[in-house]
Write a protein that holds these residues in place. Structure first.
Motif, PDB file in Angstrom:
ATOM      1  N   ASN A 204       8.972 -19.052 -37.633  1.00  0.00           N
ATOM      2  CA  ASN A 204       8.275 -17.897 -37.039  1.00  0.00           C
ATOM      3  C   ASN A 204       8.999 -16.615 -37.456  1.00  0.00           C
ATOM      4  N   GLY A 205       9.358 -16.597 -38.755  1.00  0.00           N
ATOM      5  CA  GLY A 205      10.123 -15.476 -39.294  1.00  0.00           C
ATOM      6  C   GLY A 205       9.258 -14.338 -39.787  1.00  0.00           C
ATOM      7  N   ILE A 206       9.709 -13.708 -40.870  1.00  0.00           N
ATOM      8  CA  ILE A 206       9.075 -12.450 -41.306  1.00  0.00           C
ATOM      9  C   ILE A 206       7.749 -12.674 -42.048  1.00  0.00           C
ATOM     10  N   GLY A 207       7.504 -13.900 -42.506  1.00  0.00           N
ATOM     11  CA  GLY A 207       6.253 -14.176 -43.226  1.00  0.00           C
ATOM     12  C   GLY A 207       6.261 -13.584 -44.628  1.00  0.00           C
TER      13      GLY A 207
ATOM     14  N   ARG B  46       4.629 -12.976 -38.796  1.00  0.00           N
ATOM     15  CA  ARG B  46       4.451 -14.074 -37.821  1.00  0.00           C
ATOM     16  C   ARG B  46       5.067 -15.383 -38.277  1.00  0.00           C
ATOM     17  N   GLY B  47       5.295 -15.541 -39.564  1.00  0.00           N
ATOM     18  CA  GLY B  47       5.952 -16.767 -40.020  1.00  0.00           C
ATOM     19  C   GLY B  47       5.198 -17.480 -41.137  1.00  0.00           C
ATOM     20  N   SER B  48       5.819 -18.562 -41.618  1.00  0.00           N
ATOM     21  CA  SER B  48       5.246 -19.292 -42.762  1.00  0.00           C
ATOM     22  C   SER B  48       5.302 -20.792 -42.507  1.00  0.00           C
ATOM     23  N   VAL B  49       4.386 -21.500 -43.179  1.00  0.00           N
ATOM     24  CA  VAL B  49       4.390 -22.963 -43.111  1.00  0.00           C
ATOM     25  C   VAL B  49       4.315 -23.483 -44.547  1.00  0.00           C
ATOM     26  N   PHE B  50       5.317 -24.233 -44.964  1.00  0.00           N
ATOM     27  CA  PHE B  50       5.311 -24.860 -46.288  1.00  0.00           C
ATOM     28  C   PHE B  50       5.038 -26.355 -46.091  1.00  0.00           C
TER      29      PHE B  50
END
Ligand code: ADP
Length: 491
Positions: A396-399, A452-456
């Motif tokens: 839920n970081g910087i995206g 809001r963040g990233s999903v790999f």
């Protein structure tokens, strides 16, 4: 139906041409029939004229006017759909009965003006009257003008019907042609759709594959497929050359870097060095370390991309591997005040290279922590979805800005160029991750929203399960996955 599609445009053009052809054909048929009917009517009227002249008027001198008029009346006096008028020396000697179809009083039809020289005359009365006019000089010197007229009403009726038939059938023919064209053209265009699908699939990462050349007897499509295959071959060669170059260059750089590092490490041991010199050598050593990492990653990526690295593969419990790797990274997470969660780790086995698979996890988790905020969370999970095995790392970081997403897997790409060396990396981690994924025939996907963040997500194909338990070859991928998971969880 897409109006820009080739299928639609070819059909539209053909129907357009057909419409023009039908219009020309209909006009030609209409004019031809009109001409034919007019000529037939004229010929019929002339035959009557000739008959009156040769049979009756030629005997006028011998048998007298009463005989001639009586005979003509008997033969042509009926007045059904044609009439006869005979002028003798300019005076009307005989006029047949009025027309019944259509009704027309013959007396109302004006006689030709004196001096009229034509042989055919049209008047608009009763829907159109056609007359043939002939001057006849009998053998005894008498002068007659024989006028035979007929209504063109029937002819116009026939032409009207013909026009209706043509006007009604042409649109039907056009609609049928459009439908038939649209359906039939699908077949010859099928190879184009197949080529497009294959070309899409081959893309950048499957350049080893080739388009299937359609067996269409040397036509344009076959030639296109062959040319595209040649182009893909050239691209593949160029790319392989590129990868080899990068691999060789980084390989060559390794030795001098090791030597420099050795020299510097030795130099820093010298007793009489000033503090400034020690600092300079220390900083140089840090940079050498950084360079070595770049060179190592570059070499690994280049070897993997060029297919030069023969990876040792073995059955790997991805769940367990991810679990142990995450445990090793916990200290780093604590230092950064990041919560590292690995709660869904199903014991799923894939056939891969442990060291390389670990690199995937390390790089993704490291990024998720690096591009996070203080107190942020990173979750890692391994699970099965259908017949696939998935590894997911979310934060839920910087995206990542939407515009940067297509490039993050490129070498040396960094979404935020202003980031300092301390906070950001060198932009090579994800390219290495993708190279490892490709070597494992896995697909890596990213979803990210800035702020809001990233999903790999790494998706391993189910076929990677096969070599673990070869006796399962006869089962479907889904069954295999279930059996293997079960087997591993009971081990
Ligand atoms: P780097 O060494 O810069 O981390 P990577 O190849 O690992 O290089 O990543 C490329 C770029 O992708 C990074 O510079 C960063 O901008 C972006 N990125 C990668 N992972 C994340 C993430 N989890 N959150 C936000 N940005 C990320």
């Amino acid at each position: 139906m897409n109006p820009r599609s080739l299928r639609f445009r070819v059909t539209a053009w053909s129907v357009g041409f057909l419409a023009v052809a039908l219009a020309i054909f209909s006009a030609a048929v209409f004019l031809g029939v009109q001409q034919f009917l007019t000529i037939s009517l004229q010929r019929n009227l002339r035959n009557i004229t000739r008959n009156i002249e040769t049979v009756f008027l030629s005997e006028y001198g011998r048998k007298g006017e009463a005989w001639a008029v009586g005979e003509i009346r008997e033969s042509y006096g009926g007045g059904a759909d044609r009439y006869v008028r005979i002028l003798h020396n300019g005076h009307e000697m005989y006029r047949s009965d009025d027309l019944r179809t259509p009704e027309l009083s013959v007396a109302t039809v004006p006689l030709p003006e004196p001096g009229f020289e034509g042989t055919v005359r049209h008047t608009e009365l009763a829907g159109g009257i056609l007359e043939t006019i002939d001057d006849y000089d009998a053998p005894d010197g008498q002068h007659f003008t024989v006028i035979v007229g007929a209504s063109q009403d029937v002819m116009h009726g026939v032409l009207r019907s013909l026009a209706w038939i043509l006007a009604a059938t042409c649109p039907v023919v056009l609609v049928l042609a459009a439908l038939a064209g649209f359906v039939l053209i699908k077949r010859p265009l099928r190879p184009v759709s197949i080529l497009t699908e294959q070309a899409e699939r081959i893309g950048r990462d499957h350049l080893g594959e080739r388009l299937q050349v359609p067996a269409t007897g040397g036509d344009e499509l076959q030639r296109l497929a062959i040319s595209l295959n040649r182009m893909i071959e050239r691209l593949e060669d160029a790319l392989a050359h590129n990868h080899r170059f990068a691999a060789d260059a980084s390989h060559e750089l390794r030795t001098p870097l090791t030597i420099i590092r050795g020299e510097l490490e030795q130099a820093i041991q010298e007793p009489d060095l000033s503090n400034t010199t020690v600092d300079s050598i220390g900083s140089a050593l840090e940079e050498i370390e950084r360079m070595s990492q770049i060179v190592q990653s570059l070499m690994a990526t280049a070897y993997l991309d060029s297919g030069g690295e023969q990876m040792d593969r073995e059955p790997v419990d991805l769940g367990r591997l991810v679990g142990s790797t995450v445990d090793q990274m916990r200290l780093l997470a604590e230092e950064k005040n990041i919560e590292l969660v690995a709660n869904t780790l199903q014991p799923l086995s894939i056939h891969g290279n442990v060291a390389r698979l670990k690199q995937i996890v390390v790089n993704l988790v490291d990024n998720a922590m690096k591009y996070n905020r203080i107190g942020g969370t990173v979750s890692v999970s391994v699970y099965a979805d259908g017949d696939k095995v998935l590894l997911r790392v979310s934060d839920n970081g910087i995206g990542i800005p939407a515009a940067s997403i297509p490039f993050i897997f490129d070498r040396f790409y960094r979404a935020d160029k202003t980031r300092t060396r301390a906070t950001g990396g060198i932009g090579i981690g994800l390219s290495l991750v993708r190279a490892i994924c490709n070597a494992h025939e896995a697909e890596i996907k990213v979803q990210s929203t800035e702020g809001r963040g990233s999903v790999f997500t790494v998706v391993f194909p189910a076929s990677y399960l096969e070599p673990i338990l070869p006796e399962l070859a006869s089962q479907t991928d889904r069954q295999r996955l279930a059996t293997v998971s079960e087997t591993l969880s009971t081990r």
